[in-house]
Design a protein around this motif. Sequence first.
Motif, mmCIF file in Angstrom:
data_model
loop_
_atom_site.group_PDB
_atom_site.id
_atom_site.type_symbol
_atom_site.label_atom_id
_atom_site.label_comp_id
_atom_site.label_asym_id
_atom_site.label_seq_id
_atom_site.Cartn_x
_atom_site.Cartn_y
_atom_site.Cartn_z
ATOM 1 N N HIS A 94 65.199 51.605 28.888
ATOM 2 C CA HIS A 94 65.197 50.221 29.343
ATOM 3 C C HIS A 94 65.399 49.264 28.167
ATOM 4 C CE1 HIS A 94 63.825 51.821 33.141
ATOM 5 N NE2 HIS A 94 62.765 52.364 32.550
ATOM 6 N N PRO A 95 65.981 48.103 28.407
ATOM 7 C CA PRO A 95 66.283 47.189 27.297
ATOM 8 C C PRO A 95 65.036 46.597 26.647
ATOM 9 C CG PRO A 95 67.530 46.615 29.283
ATOM 10 C CD PRO A 95 66.498 47.615 29.690
ATOM 11 N N VAL A 96 65.173 46.299 25.353
ATOM 12 C CA VAL A 96 64.229 45.442 24.642
ATOM 13 C C VAL A 96 64.720 44.003 24.826
ATOM 14 C CG1 VAL A 96 63.258 44.851 22.387
ATOM 15 C CG2 VAL A 96 63.782 47.250 22.942
ATOM 16 N N TRP A 97 63.788 43.081 25.050
ATOM 17 C CA TRP A 97 64.139 41.662 25.208
ATOM 18 C C TRP A 97 63.464 40.870 24.088
ATOM 19 C CZ3 TRP A 97 67.309 39.827 29.239
ATOM 20 C CH2 TRP A 97 67.658 40.783 30.199
ATOM 21 N N SER A 98 64.278 40.343 23.187
ATOM 22 C CA SER A 98 63.773 39.613 22.018
ATOM 23 C C SER A 98 63.871 38.108 22.225
ATOM 24 C CB SER A 98 64.582 40.007 20.781
ATOM 25 O OG SER A 98 64.298 39.155 19.691
ATOM 26 N N THR A 99 62.928 37.377 21.675
ATOM 27 C CA THR A 99 62.965 35.910 21.766
ATOM 28 C C THR A 99 63.819 35.280 20.670
ATOM 29 O OG1 THR A 99 60.998 35.640 20.357
ATOM 30 C CG2 THR A 99 60.639 35.884 22.735
ATOM 31 N N LEU A 155 68.987 50.968 16.899
ATOM 32 C CA LEU A 155 69.121 49.745 17.670
ATOM 33 C C LEU A 155 70.327 48.995 17.112
ATOM 34 C CD1 LEU A 155 65.543 48.208 18.099
ATOM 35 C CD2 LEU A 155 67.150 48.732 19.922
ATOM 36 N N PRO A 156 71.352 48.759 17.929
ATOM 37 C CA PRO A 156 72.569 48.131 17.403
ATOM 38 C C PRO A 156 72.525 46.608 17.382
ATOM 39 C CG PRO A 156 72.919 48.789 19.663
ATOM 40 C CD PRO A 156 71.515 49.214 19.320
ATOM 41 N N ASP A 157 71.345 46.028 17.251
ATOM 42 C CA ASP A 157 71.106 44.590 17.190
ATOM 43 C C ASP A 157 71.348 43.941 18.555
ATOM 44 O OD1 ASP A 157 70.075 42.450 15.638
ATOM 45 O OD2 ASP A 157 72.067 41.582 15.511
ATOM 46 N N ILE A 158 71.176 42.633 18.570
ATOM 47 C CA ILE A 158 71.127 41.859 19.810
ATOM 48 C C ILE A 158 72.501 41.755 20.453
ATOM 49 C CG2 ILE A 158 70.730 39.526 20.666
ATOM 50 C CD1 ILE A 158 68.580 39.280 18.436
ATOM 51 N N GLN A 205 69.394 45.979 23.397
ATOM 52 C CA GLN A 205 68.504 44.881 23.024
ATOM 53 C C GLN A 205 69.156 43.547 23.425
ATOM 54 O OE1 GLN A 205 67.636 44.318 18.785
ATOM 55 N NE2 GLN A 205 65.515 43.900 19.293
ATOM 56 N N PHE A 206 68.502 42.857 24.352
ATOM 57 C CA PHE A 206 68.948 41.530 24.777
ATOM 58 C C PHE A 206 68.153 40.451 24.043
ATOM 59 C CE2 PHE A 206 70.262 43.818 28.665
ATOM 60 C CZ PHE A 206 71.503 43.236 28.920
ATOM 61 N N SER A 207 68.762 39.278 23.931
ATOM 62 C CA SER A 207 68.038 38.056 23.606
ATOM 63 C C SER A 207 68.659 36.906 24.389
ATOM 64 C CB SER A 207 68.047 37.757 22.110
ATOM 65 O OG SER A 207 67.221 36.634 21.842
ATOM 66 N N ILE A 208 69.942 36.583 24.083
ATOM 67 C CA ILE A 208 70.660 35.661 24.961
ATOM 68 C C ILE A 208 70.729 36.325 26.332
ATOM 69 C CG2 ILE A 208 72.848 34.507 25.405
ATOM 70 C CD1 ILE A 208 71.410 33.414 22.980
ATOM 71 N N PRO A 209 70.149 35.737 27.368
ATOM 72 C CA PRO A 209 70.097 36.423 28.670
ATOM 73 C C PRO A 209 71.411 36.285 29.426
ATOM 74 C CG PRO A 209 68.970 34.307 28.812
ATOM 75 C CD PRO A 209 69.393 34.454 27.373
ATOM 76 N N PRO A 210 71.749 37.242 30.252
ATOM 77 C CA PRO A 210 72.995 37.163 31.030
ATOM 78 C C PRO A 210 73.051 35.937 31.931
ATOM 79 C CG PRO A 210 72.088 39.386 31.092
ATOM 80 C CD PRO A 210 71.051 38.521 30.458
#
Length: 694
Positions: free
Chosen positions: A291-296, A526-529, A568-573
């Motif tokens: 499952h994805p990691v969600w970063s702020t 982890l291939p970054d955000i 790894q997400f940060s900017i959300p879809p």
Amino acid sequence: MYQIVPGGPGDHSTAPVGPGSPLKRKLGLDRRPLVVAGMLGCMLVLAAVVSWCYYSVSLRKAHLLKAELLDLQGDGFTIRNQAGAVIFTMAFRSGTLDLNSCSKDGDTLSCSQSDSGKINFFIQTVAQKSVVMCYRVRWEELEHENSVEHAMAMTNGSHWYGGAEGLVRRGWPISIQGREEPRPFITSDVYSSRNGFGGIIERYWLSSNATAIKINDSVPFHLGWDEQDRTLRFQARYQESPYRPAPGQRPLPELSYRVCVGADVTSIHKYMVRRYFNKPNKVPSAEVFRHPVWSTWAIHKNSVDQDKLLRYASDITAHGFSCSHLELDDRYTTSYGEFDFDPQKFPNATGMFKKLREDGFLVSLWTHPFVNYDSVNFGIGVERGLFVRAPDGELPALVRWWNGIGGILDFTNPEAREWYSSHLRSLKTLYDVVSFKFDAGETSYLPLQFSTLNPLQDPSTFTRRYTEMAAPFKERAELRVGYQSQNISCFFRIIDRDSVWGYELGLKSIIPTVLTISILGYQFVLPDIIGGNTYPNRTSGSVGDPGLPDRELYIRWLEMSAFMPAMQFSIPPWAYDSEVVAIALKFTALHESLVAPRVLELAGEVLNTGDPIIRPLWWIANDDEAAYKIDSQFLIGDDLMVAPVLEPGKQERDIYLPAGRWRSYKGEHFDKGPMHLTDYPVDLDEIAYFTWVD
């Protein structure tokens, strides 16, 4: 009647026969040609004997200066394969061997003199297996404190890989540019210093000619290169260097390394990894693979607060996405170097964590090794001697990092390690924090001159000590640095990417970077955000909102990330539109159902083999010249090949299929490889991938 002639045989007269007499002159003239001829004959015989002796000595010396498949000359050595072709060339750049000082004893060639003085030089042949031949090489200066430099040729039809995360900007395979004088091979932040080697480095290089080289840990190692000569320059020196000799020893440099030759590039790499690399002892959390990691970070940067975090979590659920854990990034504390929440930004941190747990969210926290001078902990660190110190060992060495100025914790000091760990454990206990994102840790953030409690002969050991701090939190811990740290069973994140298409820390750089650190033994990547970090002036902006990454770039990035070990997400879809949300849901589901099970299977094998999870095409096609040059496709294991679109405005791409039987994601079969698929159609909501058919 006989007549007696004066001077004849029967002459008994007493007349003198002097030197000037006619008879003496006649006898001398008659004998001279014979004497000259005799002397010439003797000289010819002597010359022949000398020539034969010299030839015999030359033959013996030539035999002496050979090992199995290796030829040693005064200015370097070459290694040949079984067919007799030269596959490896090393030149001695800092000195020339005096071959008269060389000798051979069994499997060891040794020399005691160079044109600069006394040395300890040897090449020892070590036959490891029937298909592997290794050579231990050592050049140690015994008189002079000057440098030792050897230059490895990147020629002989070879392609080279490895070394460092930062070197991938020179291409996959490595394509050296310009001329760089040797500089310390230490971990460095390539985002702040684009010429740095990177946060993940190892002294290891691998060639398509089935040769590999590993520089010894004891070497004060500097790396340079020369495009004109097509060489990597390996240098050992202490002068004007952060390396230090062992206590009580003169700074006499030593360059030592091991060169190994195998049957093919894949098998020699497997051999080197098994013998010389650390291995992780546990697979990190399976949930992070699934499952994805969600970063702020990219969405909120350091303006994150309690309301934003809760809203972010609520939006993840509302849009139907899963989450391995939330990553609360910079900055949640009042000052850098503190370990509790800023009461202005997080007025009820305990209640916030309780709410997130009830909603099914686990949370990790950002951390780092710095304590800024305005933090309440700075005085504590000074009083207790927790920081890396200035060279005199009295005061802390102030360092500048991207969030200010302060001290950097000395992780060679057990008290500093315990102080730091105790704060992390308290956070974990107080708020039920699941793990930590360990940021920074590069040696380049240390001052040029510094002192630690336990002296560091190799400054990159600092990075190693920092990575050890993540070990207790390894299930979901994240690091961005590594040096001899493959046994830390954490996720290793590649350095921040810009929100651009190209090779300069953009989308195109991700595959070469992941392949490189995989070759260096770091497999839980982890291939970054997704979409990059949206830094100002480093973002290809969206038409609708220039603060967002370009929409097409974001989608292509998302699709590629779905085939990496973790997402790894940060900017959300949902920052874009419903179509992007639908594509993101499609690919997170594909990652969970197709990619994660295979990755987890391979992750278990890593513990024993160290083999990459993400592999280059040559892994299964090591006799295929085309496979060595491809930097935009990759394998997951041996049987799943991925070819993402990495160009703007494209809904097609060229794809290379190695020999074998392949089935595309569309159901097509290809079994006449190797082959190029030109302008293969790939819609915006697709990524091209192929599975091996038995």
